[in-house]
Design a protein around this motif. Structure first.
Motif: not given
Length: 124
Positions: A57-70
């Motif tokens: 199994n694999g996966c594809t990810s989408s990411v949303i970051n808040a500005l300045g967050h790590k």
């Protein structure tokens, strides 16, 4: 919906909390902790066959970051790991903050969260 919550206290006193909610056939993870818990990132991992062609199994990810967050590193790590193991769509949101955190402390956070998700992987 089934919901569980796990908490750990790190050697340097910070706490991490992981809430796991099964939403139908999907999984939502909420990771918070440190001195200022927040939502700094959201990662959605969608299962798919591995691109290696070996049947895993694999996966594809989408990411949303808040500005300045790590927070992406840790949210992506657990979202993708749970997704690959479970074959479910997984969303992980969260934020962990400790002022002046050291590289050694970051490693402890990552290692601890890795252990915290083991029961999640076993039950999905």
């Amino acid at each position: 919906m089934k919901e569980t919550c796990r908490k750990e206290t790190l050697s340097f006193g910070a706490e991490i909390e992981l809430k796991v909610t099964q939403v139908g056939g999907d999984i939502h993870l909420l990771l918070t902790g440190g001195g200022r818990p927040h939502i700094g990132c959201t990662v959605m991992s969608v299962p798919r066959p591995s691109l290696t062609g070996d049947g895993s199994n694999g996966c594809t990810s989408s990411v949303i970051n808040a500005l300045g967050h790590k927070d992406e590193e840790i949210c992506r790590l657990i979202s993708e790991k749970v997704c690959r193991r479970s074959g479910c769509l997984v969303v992980c949101s969260g934020g962990f903050h400790v002022d002046g955190i050291s590289a050694e402390q970051i490693k402890e956070v990552v290692d601890t969260v890795g252990r915290m998700i083991l029961p999640v992987e076993a039950t999905v």
